[in-house]
Design an enzyme around this catalytic site. Structure first.
Site, PDB file in Angstrom:
ATOM      1  N   GLU A 301       0.928  -1.239  -0.056  1.00  0.00           N
ATOM      2  CA  GLU A 301      -0.015  -0.069   0.073  1.00  0.00           C
ATOM      3  C   GLU A 301       0.882   1.217  -0.004  1.00  0.00           C
ATOM      4  OE1 GLU A 301      -3.081   0.047  -0.506  1.00  0.00           O
ATOM      5  OE2 GLU A 301      -2.856  -2.156  -0.759  1.00  0.00           O
ATOM      6  N   CYS A 335      -1.881   9.271   4.142  1.00  0.00           N
ATOM      7  CA  CYS A 335      -1.968   8.885   2.487  1.00  0.00           C
ATOM      8  C   CYS A 335      -3.189   9.323   2.163  1.00  0.00           C
ATOM      9  CB  CYS A 335      -1.543   7.343   2.493  1.00  0.00           C
ATOM     10  SG  CYS A 335      -2.921   6.568   3.550  1.00  0.00           S
TER      11      CYS A 335
HETATM   12  P1  NAP Z   1       8.781   4.963   3.554  1.00  0.00           P
HETATM   13  O1  NAP Z   1       9.979   5.964   3.591  1.00  0.00           O
HETATM   14  O2  NAP Z   1       8.386   4.179   2.157  1.00  0.00           O
HETATM   15  O3  NAP Z   1       9.089   3.926   4.780  1.00  0.00           O
HETATM   16  C1  NAP Z   1       8.082   2.938   4.877  1.00  0.00           C
HETATM   17  C2  NAP Z   1       8.751   1.689   5.622  1.00  0.00           C
HETATM   18  O4  NAP Z   1       9.603   1.191   4.601  1.00  0.00           O
HETATM   19  C3  NAP Z   1       9.606   1.987   6.803  1.00  0.00           C
HETATM   20  O5  NAP Z   1       9.473   1.147   7.736  1.00  0.00           O
HETATM   21  C4  NAP Z   1      11.049   1.948   6.284  1.00  0.00           C
HETATM   22  O6  NAP Z   1      12.170   1.922   7.143  1.00  0.00           O
HETATM   23  C5  NAP Z   1      11.040   1.069   5.107  1.00  0.00           C
HETATM   24  N1  NAP Z   1      12.212   0.818   4.250  1.00  0.00           N
HETATM   25  C6  NAP Z   1      12.742   2.097   3.764  1.00  0.00           C
HETATM   26  N2  NAP Z   1      13.667   1.878   2.665  1.00  0.00           N
HETATM   27  C7  NAP Z   1      13.351   0.272   2.769  1.00  0.00           C
HETATM   28  C8  NAP Z   1      13.936  -0.442   1.943  1.00  0.00           C
HETATM   29  N3  NAP Z   1      14.915  -0.503   0.983  1.00  0.00           N
HETATM   30  N4  NAP Z   1      13.499  -1.840   2.089  1.00  0.00           N
HETATM   31  C9  NAP Z   1      12.547  -2.386   2.913  1.00  0.00           C
HETATM   32  N5  NAP Z   1      12.132  -1.379   3.701  1.00  0.00           N
HETATM   33  C10 NAP Z   1      12.418  -0.008   3.566  1.00  0.00           C
HETATM   34  O7  NAP Z   1       7.547   5.725   4.017  1.00  0.00           O
HETATM   35  P2  NAP Z   1       7.165   6.596   5.126  1.00  0.00           P
HETATM   36  O8  NAP Z   1       7.844   7.866   5.007  1.00  0.00           O
HETATM   37  O9  NAP Z   1       7.412   5.731   6.528  1.00  0.00           O
HETATM   38  O10 NAP Z   1       5.539   6.849   5.189  1.00  0.00           O
HETATM   39  C11 NAP Z   1       4.942   7.691   4.409  1.00  0.00           C
HETATM   40  C12 NAP Z   1       4.539   7.105   2.930  1.00  0.00           C
HETATM   41  O11 NAP Z   1       3.660   6.048   3.294  1.00  0.00           O
HETATM   42  C13 NAP Z   1       3.645   7.879   2.235  1.00  0.00           C
HETATM   43  O12 NAP Z   1       4.076   7.871   0.886  1.00  0.00           O
HETATM   44  C14 NAP Z   1       2.117   7.570   2.493  1.00  0.00           C
HETATM   45  O13 NAP Z   1       1.327   7.975   1.470  1.00  0.00           O
HETATM   46  C15 NAP Z   1       2.300   6.108   2.513  1.00  0.00           C
HETATM   47  N6  NAP Z   1       1.222   5.616   3.406  1.00  0.00           N
HETATM   48  C16 NAP Z   1       0.244   4.492   2.554  1.00  0.00           C
HETATM   49  C17 NAP Z   1      -0.693   3.948   3.168  1.00  0.00           C
HETATM   50  C18 NAP Z   1      -1.609   3.334   2.606  1.00  0.00           C
HETATM   51  O14 NAP Z   1      -2.638   2.871   2.936  1.00  0.00           O
HETATM   52  N7  NAP Z   1      -1.688   3.467   0.948  1.00  0.00           N
HETATM   53  C19 NAP Z   1      -0.975   4.350   4.525  1.00  0.00           C
HETATM   54  C20 NAP Z   1       0.007   5.193   5.208  1.00  0.00           C
HETATM   55  C21 NAP Z   1       1.068   5.678   4.594  1.00  0.00           C
HETATM   56  P3  NAP Z   1      12.994   3.246   7.765  1.00  0.00           P
HETATM   57  O15 NAP Z   1      11.867   3.945   8.685  1.00  0.00           O
HETATM   58  O16 NAP Z   1      13.851   2.578   8.667  1.00  0.00           O
HETATM   59  O17 NAP Z   1      13.492   4.064   6.668  1.00  0.00           O
END
Ligand code: NAP
Length: 531
Positions: A301, A335
């Site tokens: 997601e 999101c």
């Molecule tokens: P993110 O930067 O993509 O990080 C999400 C998770 O992925 C974190 O636990 C992060 O760990 C991990 N991660 C980072 N690099 C990775 C890699 N190479 N391999 C595996 N995991 C990795 O997103 P965020 O800033 O936490 O959240 C905001 C985003 O989430 C926005 O784009 C928002 O729209 C989206 N979101 C979507 C939904 C939905 O239901 N569609 C709901 C909520 C949020 P680290 O923190 O250690 O980097």
């Protein structure tokens, strides 16, 4: 019209569960609740700075390489320190989860459900404490934190009932001379990777969905909100989930993410986060590793660029209110947040005037002060990116409010509104994930829908209109996973609004809906010759 009652759930060896109901929100206008919340904040402050080790199975591990989690409202406060996993520990956590998976999958579903219901009870008992952790670690205001914790409880209650349904007999056609059955089995080891913006609800929702269906889990929490994950681990253990059934593997996603995703024993990945990380995980997971004997399943997601369409025939005050709360609630870091308002030319100027005046009156400040409507954004990096986008917005449109500095020790960004934004503009197309709203004028309703669909994303959307034909048109043509008519585009409720998006917003997994647990299961058909 009253909704028909759902049939009560029953499974052998378990009490009949009452119909699912969403967890009510605490009313903080009641003095006793307010006092209790103040006390919870104080108690949690007393636990600031605690050092959390890693746990894999029954081994507690201090790597010494610490992740320091600060309060985004006051960056001098350290909420907790956490030991970061290494790639070797990531491998070990998958191997531990794999070793236990054959035992866990044989634990009767009724027992797993009972544990999950206990987790819900414990969360309910510790609700204000969790509210306080969210306020301090993720910068949520009181009502936003309360909604997040309530949603986590909802996920536990809802998936417990869903598991009972799926563990029971499934209806299949009975061929003459056969006894035909269908049963659902867990997949194996799941890697759960949540974001920080619903640090309890999304993290808990994905984790318990995987556990209650009989999978073992390696949960890699967001590096922004590791303390909330550590606290949730306490809940799971108290509820009876065995130590080996899950690991909370704190550490940087870029350091351990690939190892977890690529490991041949990983069976599935449940991810919520940004588009780019989701796509990377999907790509890595699709490459078969030596020794891997399955196709990995990816539930991803991702981001959004959600629009609210305001029709000429609408209640303008309600539309303004809906856009305001959808754009600036939790500082626009949802999101589902409205980042584009698409407004019919006939009401464009009065809409802008009312919205700007309301946005200017929103109070921004520390999240633990209930007088503030908006708290901080999550990090210094997020603040920098958002301010850069506001600069871009100044070139691409007319900045009506925002773009100024806010006082305080936290990462505060006042709400920003940019008007007259073209559909090709970056701030119309790119996810900013902060309190920045682009407003665009539409010639008529058809044009407004066309603009709303002009996006690679398709998560949420809303339409304010009193014209039934326009609402019908939106139902047919507005291409989003969660469409709202005459209400805000945030605040999906478990059970009522299964959540997940189209296109680059993800795999449309519909969390909190009747199809969700199927993503963590595989079906086995058994046909027995009789007679
Ligand atoms: P993110 O930067 O993509 O990080 C999400 C998770 O992925 C974190 O636990 C992060 O760990 C991990 N991660 C980072 N690099 C990775 C890699 N190479 N391999 C595996 N995991 C990795 O997103 P965020 O800033 O936490 O959240 C905001 C985003 O989430 C926005 O784009 C928002 O729209 C989206 N979101 C979507 C939904 C939905 O239901 N569609 C709901 C909520 C949020 P680290 O923190 O250690 O980097």
């Amino acid at each position: 019209m009253p909704k028909p009652a759902l049939p009560p759930c029953h499974y052998e060896g378990m009490e009949t569960l009452p119909e699912f109901r969403n967890e009510p929100y605490t009313d903080f206008s009641i003095p006793a609740n307010r006092a209790a919340m103040e006390q919870a904040l104080e108690q949690v402050r007393g636990q600031f700075g605690h050092d959390y080790q890693l746990r894999i199975g029954s081994d507690w591990i201090a790597t010494g390489d610490r992740l320091i989690s600060v309060n985004p409202s006051n960056t001098r406060q350290v909420v907790g320190t956490h030991h970061k996993a290494t790639p070797d520990l990531a491998k070990r956590s998958i191997e531990c989860a794999y070793a236990y998976s054959s035992k866990w999958c044989r634990t009767p579903a009724a027992e797993r459900v009972r544990m999950l219901l206990d987790a819900a009870r414990i969360l309910r008992r510790r609700k204000m404490e969790f509210d306080a952790w969210l306020i301090y670690e993720s910068g949520k205001t009181w009502p936003e934190a309360e909604a997040d914790v309530s949603e986590a409880i909802d996920f536990c209650e809802f998936y417990a009932r869903e598991m009972l349904r799926l563990a029971g007999p499934q209806k299949v056609v009975q061929l003459p001379g056969e006894d035909d059955q269908l049963m659902y089995l867990p997949l194996g080891v799941g890697v759960v990777i949540p974001p920080w913006n619903f640090p309890l609800a999304i993290m808990a929702g994905m984790t318990v969905a995987a556990l209650v269906t009989g999978n073992t889990v390696v949960l890699k929490p967001s590096s922004e909100t590791p303390t909330i994950a550590a606290k949730f681990a306490e809940v799971l253990l108290e509820a009876g989930f065995p130590e080996e059934s899950f690991t909370v593997l704190t550490g940087s996603g870029s350091a351990v993410g690939d190892v977890l995703v690529e490991h041949p024993k990983t069976r599935f990945i449940a991810f919520t986060g940004s588009r780019d990380v989701g796509l990377r995980i999907n790509e890595l997971a699709s490459k078969t590793q030596p020794g891997q004997i399955w196709i990995k399943r990816v539930v991803a997601e991702m981001g959004g660029k959600d629009a609210i369409v305001v029709d000429a025939e609408s209640d303008l005050d309600k539309a303004v209110e809906g856009v305001l709360v959808s754009a600036f609630g939790y500082q626009g870091q949802k999101c589902s947040a409205c980042s584009r308002a698409i407004v019919d030319a006939q009401v464009y100027e009065p809409f802008l005037e009312k919205l700007t005046s309301k946005a200017k009156s929103l109070r921004v400040g520390p999240a633990d002060d209930p007088a503030n409507y908006m708290g901080p954004v999550i990090s210094a990096g997020a603040r920098k990116t958002i301010l850069e986008y506001i600069e871009v917005g100044k070139q691409e449109g007319r900045l009506l409010t925002g773009g100024t500095d806010a006082d305080g020790e936290g990462y505060f960004v006042p709400p920003a509104i940019v008007a007259d934004v073209d559909a090709k503009a970056r701030i119309f197309q790119e996810e900013i994930f902060g309190p920045v709203l682009a407003v665009t004028k539409a010639r008529d309703f058809e044009h407004a829908l066309e603009l709303a669909n002009d996006s690679q994303y398709g998560l949420t959307g809303a339409v304010y209109s009193n014209n039934p034909e326009h609402l019908r048109q939106a139902t047919e043509q507005f291409h989003v996973g969660n469409l709202y008519l005459n209400r805000k585009c945030t605040g999906a409720m478990v059970g009522a609004h299964p959540f997940g998006g189209f296109n680059m917003s993800g795999t449309d997994s519909k969390a909190g809906g009747p199809d969700y647990l199927m993503l963590f299961l595989q079906a086995k058909s058994i046909a027995r010759k009789v007679g």
